[in-house]
Design an enzyme around this catalytic site. Structure first.
Site, PDB file in Angstrom:
ATOM      1  N   ARG A  53       0.989  -1.179   0.003  1.00 53.85           N
ATOM      2  CA  ARG A  53       0.115   0.041  -0.218  1.00 53.85           C
ATOM      3  C   ARG A  53       0.885   1.133   0.071  1.00 53.85           C
ATOM      4  O   ARG A  53       0.466   2.206  -0.643  1.00 53.85           O
ATOM      5  CB  ARG A  53      -0.947  -0.166   1.214  1.00 53.85           C
ATOM      6  CG  ARG A  53      -1.748   1.425   1.293  1.00 53.85           C
ATOM      7  CD  ARG A  53      -3.043   1.323   2.093  1.00 53.85           C
ATOM      8  NE  ARG A  53      -2.822   0.328   3.404  1.00 53.85           N
ATOM      9  CZ  ARG A  53      -2.171   0.901   4.570  1.00 53.85           C
ATOM     10  NH1 ARG A  53      -1.457   2.059   4.460  1.00 53.85           N
ATOM     11  NH2 ARG A  53      -1.894   0.098   5.438  1.00 53.85           N
ATOM     12  N   TYR A 105     -17.580  16.464 -13.988  1.00 57.00           N
ATOM     13  CA  TYR A 105     -17.855  14.993 -14.125  1.00 57.00           C
ATOM     14  C   TYR A 105     -18.862  14.611 -13.077  1.00 57.00           C
ATOM     15  O   TYR A 105     -18.767  15.245 -11.750  1.00 57.00           O
ATOM     16  CB  TYR A 105     -16.617  14.222 -14.036  1.00 57.00           C
ATOM     17  CG  TYR A 105     -16.833  12.823 -13.894  1.00 57.00           C
ATOM     18  CD1 TYR A 105     -17.149  12.142 -15.035  1.00 57.00           C
ATOM     19  CD2 TYR A 105     -16.690  12.099 -12.857  1.00 57.00           C
ATOM     20  CE1 TYR A 105     -17.534  10.887 -15.083  1.00 57.00           C
ATOM     21  CE2 TYR A 105     -17.171  10.645 -12.778  1.00 57.00           C
ATOM     22  CZ  TYR A 105     -17.504   9.985 -13.860  1.00 57.00           C
ATOM     23  OH  TYR A 105     -17.508   8.782 -14.022  1.00 57.00           O
ATOM     24  N   ASP A 177      -8.716  18.355 -13.794  1.00 55.26           N
ATOM     25  CA  ASP A 177      -9.034  16.888 -14.341  1.00 55.26           C
ATOM     26  C   ASP A 177      -8.807  16.999 -15.764  1.00 55.26           C
ATOM     27  O   ASP A 177      -9.472  17.385 -16.707  1.00 55.26           O
ATOM     28  CB  ASP A 177     -10.522  16.583 -14.152  1.00 55.26           C
ATOM     29  CG  ASP A 177     -10.841  15.215 -14.573  1.00 55.26           C
ATOM     30  OD1 ASP A 177     -10.400  14.550 -15.602  1.00 55.26           O
ATOM     31  OD2 ASP A 177     -11.731  14.893 -14.098  1.00 55.26           O
ATOM     32  N   LYS A 202      -9.872   5.872 -19.019  1.00 57.45           N
ATOM     33  CA  LYS A 202     -10.038   6.310 -20.464  1.00 57.45           C
ATOM     34  C   LYS A 202      -9.026   6.519 -21.359  1.00 57.45           C
ATOM     35  O   LYS A 202      -8.427   5.304 -21.596  1.00 57.45           O
ATOM     36  CB  LYS A 202     -10.704   7.820 -20.314  1.00 57.45           C
ATOM     37  CG  LYS A 202     -11.719   7.777 -19.089  1.00 57.45           C
ATOM     38  CD  LYS A 202     -12.906   7.173 -19.082  1.00 57.45           C
ATOM     39  CE  LYS A 202     -13.791   7.171 -18.048  1.00 57.45           C
ATOM     40  NZ  LYS A 202     -14.318   8.327 -17.288  1.00 57.45           N
TER      41      LYS A 202
HETATM   42  C1  LIG Z   1     -14.763   8.777 -16.135  1.00 59.50           C
HETATM   43  C2  LIG Z   1     -14.182  10.198 -15.477  1.00 59.50           C
HETATM   44  C3  LIG Z   1     -13.782  10.358 -13.952  1.00 59.50           C
HETATM   45  C4  LIG Z   1     -14.135   9.159 -13.051  1.00 59.50           C
HETATM   46  O1  LIG Z   1     -13.150   8.229 -13.262  1.00 59.50           O
HETATM   47  P1  LIG Z   1     -13.427   6.479 -12.940  1.00 59.50           P
HETATM   48  O2  LIG Z   1     -12.152   6.165 -13.315  1.00 59.50           O
HETATM   49  O3  LIG Z   1     -14.750   6.163 -13.631  1.00 59.50           O
HETATM   50  O4  LIG Z   1     -13.309   6.555 -11.408  1.00 59.50           O
HETATM   51  C5  LIG Z   1     -13.326  11.444 -13.856  1.00 59.50           C
HETATM   52  N1  LIG Z   1     -13.510  12.657 -14.587  1.00 59.50           N
HETATM   53  C6  LIG Z   1     -13.536  12.382 -15.892  1.00 59.50           C
HETATM   54  C7  LIG Z   1     -13.611  13.806 -16.667  1.00 59.50           C
HETATM   55  C8  LIG Z   1     -13.967  10.983 -16.489  1.00 59.50           C
HETATM   56  O5  LIG Z   1     -14.470  11.169 -17.639  1.00 59.50           O
END
Ligand SMILES: *Cc1c(COP(=O)(O)O)cnc(C)c1O
Length: 385
Positions: A53, A105, A177, A202
Protein backbone atom coordinates in the site's frame (compact mmCIF):
# COMPACT_ATOMS: atom_id res chain seq x y z
CA UNK A 1 14.49 10.96 -15.98
CA UNK A 2 18.05 10.60 -17.13
CA UNK A 3 19.25 13.54 -19.18
CA UNK A 4 19.79 12.03 -22.56
CA UNK A 5 16.11 11.01 -22.54
CA UNK A 6 14.70 14.40 -21.68
CA UNK A 7 15.31 15.73 -25.21
CA UNK A 8 12.96 13.22 -26.77
CA UNK A 9 9.57 14.26 -28.00
CA UNK A 10 6.52 13.12 -26.07
CA UNK A 11 5.83 10.42 -28.66
CA UNK A 12 9.27 8.85 -28.21
CA UNK A 13 9.23 9.26 -24.43
CA UNK A 14 6.15 7.05 -24.26
CA UNK A 15 8.43 4.16 -25.22
CA UNK A 16 11.98 5.17 -24.47
CA UNK A 17 12.04 6.19 -20.84
CA UNK A 18 13.61 4.95 -17.63
CA UNK A 19 11.23 1.98 -17.65
CA UNK A 20 12.00 0.64 -21.08
CA UNK A 21 13.47 -2.48 -19.55
CA UNK A 22 13.77 -4.08 -16.14
CA UNK A 23 17.27 -3.37 -14.78
CA UNK A 24 17.44 -6.79 -13.09
CA UNK A 25 16.53 -9.02 -16.01
CA UNK A 26 16.47 -6.84 -19.10
CA UNK A 27 12.81 -7.77 -19.59
CA UNK A 28 11.22 -5.24 -21.96
CA UNK A 29 7.92 -5.40 -20.13
CA UNK A 30 7.69 -4.19 -16.53
CA UNK A 31 7.52 -7.12 -14.09
CA UNK A 32 4.26 -7.42 -12.15
CA UNK A 33 5.26 -7.54 -8.49
CA UNK A 34 2.42 -9.21 -6.64
CA UNK A 35 4.04 -9.25 -3.19
CA UNK A 36 2.00 -7.40 -0.56
CA UNK A 37 4.98 -7.29 1.81
CA UNK A 38 8.77 -7.23 1.56
CA UNK A 39 11.38 -8.98 3.70
CA UNK A 40 13.48 -6.60 5.81
CA UNK A 41 17.03 -7.64 6.62
CA UNK A 42 17.08 -5.78 9.93
CA UNK A 43 14.77 -3.51 11.90
CA UNK A 44 17.08 -0.53 11.89
CA UNK A 45 17.19 -0.09 8.17
CA UNK A 46 14.15 -0.96 6.11
CA UNK A 47 14.65 -1.59 2.42
CA UNK A 48 13.16 0.53 -0.34
CA UNK A 49 9.82 -1.28 -0.05
CA UNK A 50 8.04 -2.52 3.03
CA UNK A 51 4.33 -2.92 2.27
CA UNK A 52 2.56 -2.57 -1.06
CA UNK A 53 0.00 0.00 0.00
CA UNK A 54 2.92 2.29 0.83
CA UNK A 55 5.02 1.40 -2.19
CA UNK A 56 5.20 -1.26 -4.87
CA UNK A 57 7.72 -1.39 -7.73
CA UNK A 58 5.14 -2.02 -10.48
CA UNK A 59 2.93 0.80 -9.24
CA UNK A 60 5.92 3.06 -8.85
CA UNK A 61 6.86 2.52 -12.48
CA UNK A 62 3.44 3.74 -13.57
CA UNK A 63 3.58 6.62 -11.09
CA UNK A 64 6.99 7.70 -12.37
CA UNK A 65 5.84 7.38 -15.98
CA UNK A 66 2.80 9.65 -15.58
CA UNK A 67 4.84 12.17 -13.55
CA UNK A 68 7.38 12.38 -16.40
CA UNK A 69 4.67 12.75 -19.04
CA UNK A 70 2.80 15.47 -17.14
CA UNK A 71 6.01 17.24 -16.15
CA UNK A 72 5.38 16.99 -12.40
CA UNK A 73 7.60 15.79 -9.54
CA UNK A 74 5.65 12.72 -8.48
CA UNK A 75 2.78 10.55 -9.69
CA UNK A 76 0.20 8.50 -7.79
CA UNK A 77 -1.88 5.57 -8.99
CA UNK A 78 -5.35 4.85 -7.66
CA UNK A 79 -8.03 2.22 -8.01
CA UNK A 80 -10.18 4.58 -10.09
CA UNK A 81 -10.35 8.16 -11.28
CA UNK A 82 -12.81 8.89 -8.47
CA UNK A 83 -10.37 7.44 -5.91
CA UNK A 84 -7.71 9.87 -7.17
CA UNK A 85 -10.16 12.81 -7.17
CA UNK A 86 -11.61 11.97 -3.75
CA UNK A 87 -8.13 11.62 -2.27
CA UNK A 88 -7.26 15.04 -3.70
CA UNK A 89 -10.23 16.58 -1.91
CA UNK A 90 -8.83 15.18 1.35
CA UNK A 91 -6.21 17.89 1.15
CA UNK A 92 -9.07 20.10 2.37
CA UNK A 93 -10.17 20.50 5.99
CA UNK A 94 -13.40 21.31 7.76
CA UNK A 95 -14.39 24.92 7.10
CA UNK A 96 -12.58 25.11 3.75
CA UNK A 97 -14.28 26.07 0.52
CA UNK A 98 -13.72 24.88 -3.04
CA UNK A 99 -14.71 26.54 -6.32
CA UNK A 100 -15.69 23.93 -8.89
CA UNK A 101 -16.34 24.19 -12.61
CA UNK A 102 -20.01 24.04 -13.53
CA UNK A 103 -20.37 20.94 -15.67
CA UNK A 104 -17.88 18.86 -13.74
CA UNK A 105 -17.85 15.05 -14.11
CA UNK A 106 -20.99 13.58 -12.49
CA UNK A 107 -19.06 11.54 -9.92
CA UNK A 108 -17.06 14.60 -8.87
CA UNK A 109 -20.33 16.53 -8.52
CA UNK A 110 -21.63 13.78 -6.23
CA UNK A 111 -18.43 13.76 -4.13
CA UNK A 112 -18.50 17.54 -3.70
CA UNK A 113 -22.22 17.92 -3.02
CA UNK A 114 -23.05 14.87 -0.95
CA UNK A 115 -19.81 13.79 0.72
CA UNK A 116 -17.62 16.86 1.29
CA UNK A 117 -20.59 18.80 2.67
CA UNK A 118 -20.91 16.22 5.47
CA UNK A 119 -17.34 17.01 6.47
CA UNK A 120 -18.01 20.75 6.55
CA UNK A 121 -16.29 21.52 3.25
CA UNK A 122 -18.27 24.05 1.24
CA UNK A 123 -18.40 24.56 -2.51
CA UNK A 124 -19.50 27.00 -5.19
CA UNK A 125 -20.08 25.95 -8.77
CA UNK A 126 -19.20 28.53 -11.40
CA UNK A 127 -19.09 28.79 -15.14
CA UNK A 128 -15.31 28.72 -15.46
CA UNK A 129 -15.41 30.07 -19.01
CA UNK A 130 -16.00 33.35 -17.17
CA UNK A 131 -12.94 34.44 -15.13
CA UNK A 132 -14.91 37.24 -13.45
CA UNK A 133 -17.34 34.67 -12.12
CA UNK A 134 -14.41 32.61 -10.80
CA UNK A 135 -12.94 35.69 -9.09
CA UNK A 136 -16.31 36.51 -7.50
CA UNK A 137 -16.73 32.98 -6.19
CA UNK A 138 -13.45 33.06 -4.25
CA UNK A 139 -14.01 33.50 -0.50
CA UNK A 140 -11.53 34.04 2.35
CA UNK A 141 -11.74 30.29 3.12
CA UNK A 142 -11.37 29.11 -0.51
CA UNK A 143 -8.50 26.64 -0.75
CA UNK A 144 -8.92 25.01 -4.15
CA UNK A 145 -10.06 26.02 -7.64
CA UNK A 146 -11.10 22.84 -9.43
CA UNK A 147 -11.00 22.78 -13.25
CA UNK A 148 -11.99 20.36 -15.96
CA UNK A 149 -11.20 21.55 -19.47
CA UNK A 150 -12.63 20.78 -21.88
CA UNK A 151 -15.51 19.94 -19.61
CA UNK A 152 -17.86 17.04 -19.63
CA UNK A 153 -20.22 16.82 -21.48
CA UNK A 154 -20.41 20.32 -23.01
CA UNK A 155 -16.69 20.69 -23.85
CA UNK A 156 -16.54 24.11 -22.28
CA UNK A 157 -13.07 25.58 -22.20
CA UNK A 158 -11.50 27.14 -19.11
CA UNK A 159 -8.55 29.52 -19.44
CA UNK A 160 -6.12 27.53 -17.30
CA UNK A 161 -3.52 30.28 -16.86
CA UNK A 162 -6.27 32.78 -16.01
CA UNK A 163 -7.55 30.55 -13.20
CA UNK A 164 -4.02 29.80 -11.98
CA UNK A 165 -3.37 33.54 -11.72
CA UNK A 166 -6.52 34.03 -9.62
CA UNK A 167 -5.53 31.09 -7.43
CA UNK A 168 -2.03 32.45 -6.82
CA UNK A 169 -3.37 35.91 -5.98
CA UNK A 170 -5.71 34.34 -3.41
CA UNK A 171 -3.47 31.66 -1.92
CA UNK A 172 -5.46 28.78 -3.42
CA UNK A 173 -4.33 25.53 -5.00
CA UNK A 174 -5.48 24.52 -8.49
CA UNK A 175 -6.59 21.00 -9.40
CA UNK A 176 -7.33 20.00 -12.98
CA UNK A 177 -9.02 16.88 -14.32
CA UNK A 178 -7.06 16.22 -17.53
CA UNK A 179 -8.89 13.03 -18.51
CA UNK A 180 -10.26 14.30 -21.83
CA UNK A 181 -6.97 15.42 -23.36
CA UNK A 182 -4.18 13.53 -21.56
CA UNK A 183 -0.66 14.98 -21.39
CA UNK A 184 -0.28 14.23 -25.09
CA UNK A 185 -2.51 17.22 -25.84
CA UNK A 186 -2.47 19.33 -22.67
CA UNK A 187 0.07 19.63 -19.84
CA UNK A 188 -1.53 21.73 -17.08
CA UNK A 189 1.50 21.67 -14.76
CA UNK A 190 3.44 23.63 -17.39
CA UNK A 191 0.68 26.25 -17.09
CA UNK A 192 1.03 26.45 -13.31
CA UNK A 193 -1.57 23.93 -12.10
CA UNK A 194 -0.69 22.26 -8.78
CA UNK A 195 -2.36 18.88 -9.09
CA UNK A 196 -3.40 17.04 -12.26
CA UNK A 197 -5.99 14.30 -11.98
CA UNK A 198 -6.94 11.53 -14.38
CA UNK A 199 -9.40 8.82 -14.90
CA UNK A 200 -6.80 6.51 -16.49
CA UNK A 201 -9.78 4.29 -17.28
CA UNK A 202 -10.19 6.44 -20.37
CA UNK A 203 -7.55 7.47 -22.94
CA UNK A 204 -4.44 6.70 -20.89
CA UNK A 205 -5.17 2.97 -20.78
CA UNK A 206 -7.45 3.22 -23.79
CA UNK A 207 -8.96 -0.24 -24.22
CA UNK A 208 -12.04 -0.29 -21.94
CA UNK A 209 -10.40 -3.02 -19.88
CA UNK A 210 -9.17 -1.37 -16.70
CA UNK A 211 -10.45 1.02 -14.06
CA UNK A 212 -7.70 3.32 -12.81
CA UNK A 213 -6.92 6.81 -11.57
CA UNK A 214 -3.74 8.87 -11.63
CA UNK A 215 -2.59 12.09 -10.03
CA UNK A 216 0.55 14.17 -10.53
CA UNK A 217 1.81 16.87 -8.18
CA UNK A 218 3.71 19.92 -9.34
CA UNK A 219 6.01 20.32 -6.35
CA UNK A 220 7.62 18.27 -3.58
CA UNK A 221 5.65 19.82 -0.72
CA UNK A 222 2.29 18.99 -2.24
CA UNK A 223 3.61 15.59 -3.33
CA UNK A 224 4.57 14.74 0.26
CA UNK A 225 1.12 15.74 1.57
CA UNK A 226 -0.60 13.85 -1.20
CA UNK A 227 1.51 10.74 -0.66
CA UNK A 228 0.51 10.71 3.01
CA UNK A 229 -3.15 10.81 1.92
CA UNK A 230 -2.70 8.07 -0.68
CA UNK A 231 -1.10 5.87 1.96
CA UNK A 232 -3.70 6.76 4.62
CA UNK A 233 -6.79 6.33 2.49
CA UNK A 234 -5.27 3.36 0.68
CA UNK A 235 -7.23 3.35 -2.58
CA UNK A 236 -4.12 2.31 -4.53
CA UNK A 237 -4.13 0.61 -7.92
CA UNK A 238 -3.49 -3.14 -8.06
CA UNK A 239 -0.39 -4.32 -9.89
CA UNK A 240 -2.12 -6.11 -12.78
CA UNK A 241 -4.03 -2.95 -13.52
CA UNK A 242 -0.86 -0.84 -13.25
CA UNK A 243 0.64 -3.05 -15.93
CA UNK A 244 -2.41 -2.62 -18.19
CA UNK A 245 -2.22 1.17 -17.88
CA UNK A 246 1.53 1.07 -18.64
CA UNK A 247 0.83 -0.98 -21.75
CA UNK A 248 -1.89 1.41 -22.83
CA UNK A 249 0.43 4.39 -22.41
CA UNK A 250 2.83 3.03 -25.03
CA UNK A 251 0.29 3.64 -27.79
CA UNK A 252 -1.20 6.86 -26.38
CA UNK A 253 0.10 9.18 -29.09
CA UNK A 254 -1.04 7.08 -32.04
CA UNK A 255 -4.43 6.46 -30.50
CA UNK A 256 -5.01 10.11 -29.62
CA UNK A 257 -3.82 11.26 -33.02
CA UNK A 258 -6.09 8.91 -34.95
CA UNK A 259 -9.12 9.41 -32.70
CA UNK A 260 -8.72 13.17 -32.78
CA UNK A 261 -8.53 13.15 -36.58
CA UNK A 262 -11.76 11.15 -36.68
CA UNK A 263 -13.44 13.43 -34.12
CA UNK A 264 -12.67 16.51 -36.23
CA UNK A 265 -14.15 14.91 -39.37
CA UNK A 266 -17.24 13.76 -37.52
CA UNK A 267 -17.70 17.14 -35.82
CA UNK A 268 -17.72 18.83 -39.23
CA UNK A 269 -20.14 16.28 -40.60
CA UNK A 270 -22.53 16.68 -37.66
CA UNK A 271 -22.26 20.48 -37.69
CA UNK A 272 -23.71 20.55 -41.20
CA UNK A 273 -26.43 17.96 -40.59
CA UNK A 274 -29.99 19.31 -40.52
CA UNK A 275 -31.02 16.99 -37.65
CA UNK A 276 -28.25 18.24 -35.38
CA UNK A 277 -29.08 21.37 -33.41
CA UNK A 278 -25.61 21.96 -32.04
CA UNK A 279 -22.14 20.40 -31.97
CA UNK A 280 -19.85 20.93 -28.99
CA UNK A 281 -16.23 20.39 -30.01
CA UNK A 282 -13.34 22.75 -29.24
CA UNK A 283 -11.71 21.82 -32.55
CA UNK A 284 -14.46 23.67 -34.46
CA UNK A 285 -13.52 27.28 -35.24
CA UNK A 286 -17.00 28.43 -34.14
CA UNK A 287 -16.62 26.90 -30.64
CA UNK A 288 -16.59 29.86 -28.22
CA UNK A 289 -13.51 28.50 -26.42
CA UNK A 290 -11.60 27.65 -29.61
CA UNK A 291 -8.82 30.24 -29.33
CA UNK A 292 -8.31 29.81 -25.56
CA UNK A 293 -8.25 26.06 -26.08
CA UNK A 294 -5.57 26.15 -28.76
CA UNK A 295 -3.43 28.42 -26.62
CA UNK A 296 -3.22 25.75 -23.95
CA UNK A 297 -3.75 22.47 -25.82
CA UNK A 298 -2.25 20.87 -28.90
CA UNK A 299 -5.52 19.61 -30.39
CA UNK A 300 -9.28 19.42 -30.10
CA UNK A 301 -9.27 15.93 -28.58
CA UNK A 302 -11.41 12.93 -29.42
CA UNK A 303 -14.62 13.66 -27.53
CA UNK A 304 -17.51 15.72 -28.82
CA UNK A 305 -21.13 16.19 -27.92
CA UNK A 306 -24.07 16.98 -30.16
CA UNK A 307 -27.65 17.88 -29.59
CA UNK A 308 -30.63 16.36 -31.34
CA UNK A 309 -34.21 17.62 -31.21
CA UNK A 310 -35.38 15.70 -28.16
CA UNK A 311 -35.31 12.40 -26.25
CA UNK A 312 -37.21 10.62 -29.04
CA UNK A 313 -34.64 11.67 -31.61
CA UNK A 314 -31.91 10.37 -29.28
CA UNK A 315 -33.78 7.10 -28.86
CA UNK A 316 -34.08 6.60 -32.62
CA UNK A 317 -30.47 7.52 -33.31
CA UNK A 318 -28.98 5.33 -30.60
CA UNK A 319 -31.15 2.38 -31.61
CA UNK A 320 -29.99 2.61 -35.24
CA UNK A 321 -26.31 3.53 -34.96
CA UNK A 322 -24.45 0.26 -35.30
CA UNK A 323 -20.72 1.00 -34.90
CA UNK A 324 -20.28 2.80 -31.58
CA UNK A 325 -20.98 0.88 -28.42
CA UNK A 326 -23.72 2.58 -26.45
CA UNK A 327 -22.21 2.86 -23.02
CA UNK A 328 -20.88 5.12 -20.32
CA UNK A 329 -17.16 5.87 -20.46
CA UNK A 330 -14.96 7.25 -23.22
CA UNK A 331 -11.40 7.23 -24.45
CA UNK A 332 -11.23 3.75 -25.91
CA UNK A 333 -10.15 2.04 -29.13
CA UNK A 334 -13.83 1.56 -29.98
CA UNK A 335 -16.10 4.56 -30.39
CA UNK A 336 -18.46 5.05 -27.47
CA UNK A 337 -21.77 6.84 -27.69
CA UNK A 338 -23.39 7.89 -24.46
CA UNK A 339 -26.43 9.75 -23.27
CA UNK A 340 -25.21 12.05 -20.46
CA UNK A 341 -28.64 12.90 -18.97
CA UNK A 342 -29.22 9.22 -18.14
CA UNK A 343 -25.62 8.03 -17.86
CA UNK A 344 -22.60 10.09 -16.72
CA UNK A 345 -24.81 12.86 -15.33
CA UNK A 346 -27.62 10.76 -13.90
CA UNK A 347 -26.32 11.71 -10.42
CA UNK A 348 -27.15 15.34 -11.16
CA UNK A 349 -30.71 16.49 -10.33
CA UNK A 350 -32.81 17.52 -13.40
CA UNK A 351 -32.85 21.17 -12.41
CA UNK A 352 -29.05 21.29 -12.05
CA UNK A 353 -28.61 19.55 -15.40
CA UNK A 354 -30.97 21.97 -17.07
CA UNK A 355 -29.21 24.96 -15.57
CA UNK A 356 -25.95 23.68 -17.04
CA UNK A 357 -27.42 23.21 -20.52
CA UNK A 358 -27.23 19.41 -20.48
CA UNK A 359 -30.45 18.99 -22.40
CA UNK A 360 -32.58 15.94 -23.20
CA UNK A 361 -31.34 15.80 -26.80
CA UNK A 362 -27.65 15.69 -25.90
CA UNK A 363 -25.40 12.81 -26.94
CA UNK A 364 -21.68 12.44 -26.29
CA UNK A 365 -19.37 10.63 -28.67
CA UNK A 366 -15.88 9.44 -27.90
CA UNK A 367 -14.26 8.63 -31.21
CA UNK A 368 -12.24 5.42 -31.38
CA UNK A 369 -9.97 3.98 -34.04
CA UNK A 370 -12.55 2.99 -36.64
CA UNK A 371 -12.45 4.59 -40.06
CA UNK A 372 -14.21 7.97 -39.73
CA UNK A 373 -15.84 7.31 -43.13
CA UNK A 374 -17.50 4.18 -41.76
CA UNK A 375 -18.71 6.08 -38.70
CA UNK A 376 -20.14 8.88 -40.83
CA UNK A 377 -21.90 6.39 -43.10
CA UNK A 378 -23.31 4.65 -40.05
CA UNK A 379 -24.59 7.93 -38.60
CA UNK A 380 -26.07 8.91 -41.95
CA UNK A 381 -28.26 5.79 -41.97
CA UNK A 382 -29.08 6.26 -38.26
CA UNK A 383 -30.48 9.73 -39.05
CA UNK A 384 -32.84 8.41 -41.78
CA UNK A 385 -36.53 8.57 -40.91
C1 LIG B 1 -14.56 8.79 -15.98
C2 LIG B 1 -14.18 10.10 -15.46
C3 LIG B 1 -13.88 10.29 -14.11
C4 LIG B 1 -14.01 9.20 -13.08
O1 LIG B 1 -13.08 8.17 -13.29
P1 LIG B 1 -13.33 6.64 -12.88
O2 LIG B 1 -12.09 5.97 -13.37
O3 LIG B 1 -14.58 6.19 -13.57
O4 LIG B 1 -13.49 6.62 -11.41
C5 LIG B 1 -13.48 11.55 -13.70
N1 LIG B 1 -13.39 12.58 -14.56
C6 LIG B 1 -13.69 12.43 -15.87
C7 LIG B 1 -13.57 13.62 -16.77
C8 LIG B 1 -14.09 11.20 -16.36
O5 LIG B 1 -14.39 11.07 -17.65
Amino acid sequence: MNNELSDYTFQTKLLHNNHKFDPNTGAVSVPIQHASTFHQSDFDSFGQYDYSRSGNPTRETLEAAIAELEGGVRGFAFASGMAAISTAFMLLSKGDHVVVTDDVYGGTFRMVTSVLTRFGIEHTFVDMTNLDAVAKAIQPNTKVLYMETPSNPLLKVTDIEGVVKLAKANGCLTFLDNTFLTPYLQRPIELGVDLVLHSATKFLSGHSDVLAGLAVAKDEELAAQFYALQNSFGAVLGVQDCWLVLRGLKTLSVRMEQSQKGAAEIAHYLASHPKVKHVYYPGLAEHPGHSVHFRQAAGGGAVLSFELEDTDAVRRFTARAKIPVFAVSLGAVESILSYPPKMSHAAMPDAERDKRGIRDGLLRLSVGLESPDDLIRDFEQAFQD
